[in-house]
Design an enzyme around this catalytic site. Structure first.
Site, PDB file in Angstrom:
ATOM      1  N   THR A 148       0.348 -13.640   5.197  1.00  0.00           N
ATOM      2  CA  THR A 148      -0.373 -14.213   4.069  1.00  0.00           C
ATOM      3  C   THR A 148      -0.306 -13.364   2.806  1.00  0.00           C
ATOM      4  O   THR A 148      -0.705 -13.827   1.741  1.00  0.00           O
ATOM      5  CB  THR A 148      -1.856 -14.413   4.443  1.00  0.00           C
ATOM      6  OG1 THR A 148      -2.411 -13.143   4.837  1.00  0.00           O
ATOM      7  CG2 THR A 148      -1.984 -15.393   5.595  1.00  0.00           C
ATOM      8  N   LEU A 174       1.872  -7.187   4.262  1.00  0.00           N
ATOM      9  CA  LEU A 174       0.683  -6.367   4.036  1.00  0.00           C
ATOM     10  C   LEU A 174      -0.502  -6.895   4.822  1.00  0.00           C
ATOM     11  O   LEU A 174      -1.341  -6.139   5.282  1.00  0.00           O
ATOM     12  CB  LEU A 174       0.347  -6.351   2.541  1.00  0.00           C
ATOM     13  CG  LEU A 174      -0.983  -5.721   2.105  1.00  0.00           C
ATOM     14  CD1 LEU A 174      -1.011  -4.256   2.476  1.00  0.00           C
ATOM     15  CD2 LEU A 174      -1.183  -5.889   0.614  1.00  0.00           C
ATOM     16  N   SER A 175      -0.563  -8.220   4.979  1.00  0.00           N
ATOM     17  CA  SER A 175      -1.674  -8.813   5.687  1.00  0.00           C
ATOM     18  C   SER A 175      -1.200 -10.090   6.364  1.00  0.00           C
ATOM     19  O   SER A 175      -0.306 -10.773   5.862  1.00  0.00           O
ATOM     20  CB  SER A 175      -2.820  -9.132   4.716  1.00  0.00           C
ATOM     21  OG  SER A 175      -3.935  -9.629   5.408  1.00  0.00           O
ATOM     22  N   CYS A 176      -1.801 -10.390   7.512  1.00  0.00           N
ATOM     23  CA  CYS A 176      -1.418 -11.610   8.209  1.00  0.00           C
ATOM     24  C   CYS A 176      -2.527 -12.037   9.164  1.00  0.00           C
ATOM     25  O   CYS A 176      -3.448 -11.275   9.450  1.00  0.00           O
ATOM     26  CB  CYS A 176      -0.106 -11.416   8.974  1.00  0.00           C
ATOM     27  SG  CYS A 176      -0.239 -10.334  10.412  1.00  0.00           S
TER      28      CYS A 176
END
Length: 408
Positions: A62, A71-73
């Site tokens: 995401t 970086l983010s998920c």
């Protein structure tokens, strides 16, 4: 999920996702199964297709760094379920989550503990926390505390925590996490040592963290935590790299060009089935051999140059100017396919080291499914005399892995 997912409702897709996760051996706790069924995962990943949002095996990225790294998920549902099983949340538990992600996991935690205001989720990136806060509010869990700060510092304002879960991968366990975890509390974190990663569940007891389960996994690294794992290219085109821990005496310059030296190949006689894992071998060797690390090979590298076993994680051994790595070859019979494990080596001691790795494979094979080591984490100042075995030294702690009553 074999049906045409374009015509299925989110509720149907979610039920199929949970059924698949359960069949695979996760969401064993009825409470975990319940919250997975009750939570609209797709609302936390609004840019993903429904089929992707409810794919039990797929993480949904995401947010990315500028260079394209994730970086983010939202972690894959099977892994979410596995870690919640490990965490064993009880009603009324005060919980800290390090790594806010999409807010989905915090939503699940709020339901497990029974009060959203008992959950604190923290992330260093303000875009991540803003999106997580919006999603939590939209789904009725706006009382979760969403904090923008360095997760390595924890969040002392709401400590002590009965449960702490980390959804980014740290190389070590920061000192603040120790201080903020209540005695008897549980910590679940995807830790890294000797090149591989495991989601480890600990209970905090008598000043130590003692594990009771380990799952193979991979996570986005904790931001600012890269000093523990080192890496270096060993080919001129930099398509083959080694990754090792800071306490290991690996010199990548001594290995530059090692793959140009004659190849030594040895086979163990040990086979695994099509879907059978060999990751327990790597885990076992981290207990007994400080030379274990990881080799990363770009897809453009031909097998005649470097031919490790398939998978994201490839085990290697480094001894000075000699490199040996795990490999496999396909064996077919009339009714099934197996893979024989072996070793490929380059360098002055390749003969000895390939023979050693094949013997390690043979030693591991008879009890490959029966034994998992226990990981005990001690404070960094613990003397050797008080450890249960040889230590892997981290920044704020000492890791000791043991099998039963010995380190084998």
């Amino acid at each position: 999920m074999d049906a045409d997912t374009t015509t299925l409702s989110p509720e149907t897709l979610r039920a199929e996702m949970v059924a698949t996760v359960r069949k695979a051996g996760y969401a064993r706790r009825s409470e975990v199964e319940r919250v997975l069924l009750d939570t609209p995962r797709h609302e936390f990943v609004p840019d993903a297709d429904l089929a992707v949002a409810y794919d039990p095996w797929q993480a949904v990225i995401t947010h990315r760094f500028e260079d394209g790294r994730s970086l983010s998920c939202a972690s894959a549902p099977w892994l979410v379920a596995a870690m919640l099983d490990q965490l064993d949340v009880q009603p009324g538990d005060r919980i800290l989550e390090v790594g806010a992600g999409t807010g989905y996991n915090a939503c699940l935690l709020a339901q497990l503990t029974g009060r959203a205001d008992l959950v604190t989720t923290i992330d260093i990136d303000p875009d991540v926390t803003a999106k997580a806060k919006r999603a939590l509010t939209a789904t009725g869990y706006g009382d979760v505390h969403v904090i923008t700060s360095d997760g390595a510092l924890g969040y002392p304002d709401h400590a002590p925590y009965d449960r702490m879960i980390v959804t980014v991968s740290p190389w070590h366990i920061p000192a603040q996490w120790w201080k903020q975890l209540a005695p008897g509390g549980r910590l679940v974190a995807p830790l890294r040592w000797r090149g591989q990663g495991r989601s480890v569940a600990f209970t905090y007891t008598e000043g130590r963290l003692v594990s009771d389960s380990l799952h193979l996994c991979g996570f986005v690294y904790l931001v600012g935590d890269g000093e523990g794992e080192l890496s270096g290219a060993i080919t001129a085109d930099e398509l083959v790299t080694l990754h090792w821990d800071r306490d290991q005496p690996v010199d990548p310059e001594a290995l530059r060009g090692v793959l140009d030296q004659p190849r030594v190949t040895a086979w163990s006689g040990t086979t695994i089935g099509r879907n059978e894992s060999h990751d327990g071998l790597w885990l076992r060797l981290t207990v007994t051999d400080p030379r274990v690390c990881r080799i990363k090979v770009h897809a453009d590298v031909p097998p005649e140059v470097c031919d490790p076993v398939r998978g994201w994680w490839r085990m290697a051994l480094v001894d000075g100017d000699t490199l040996v790595y795990l490999t496999a070859r396909r064996l077919e019979s009339s009714d099934e396919v197996h893979w024989e494990l072996g070793a490929i080596g380059h360098g002055p001691s390749a003969d000895e080291l390939t023979a050693y790795l094949c013997e390690a494979i043979r030693s591991w094979a008879p009890e490959r499914k029966q034994h998992t080591p226990s990981l005990t984490v001690y404070p960094a100042d613990t003397p050797d005399s008080e450890l249960a075995g040889p230590a892997i030294d981290k920044t704020h702690s000492r890791f000791v892995l043991t099998y039963g009553d010995s380190t084998e």
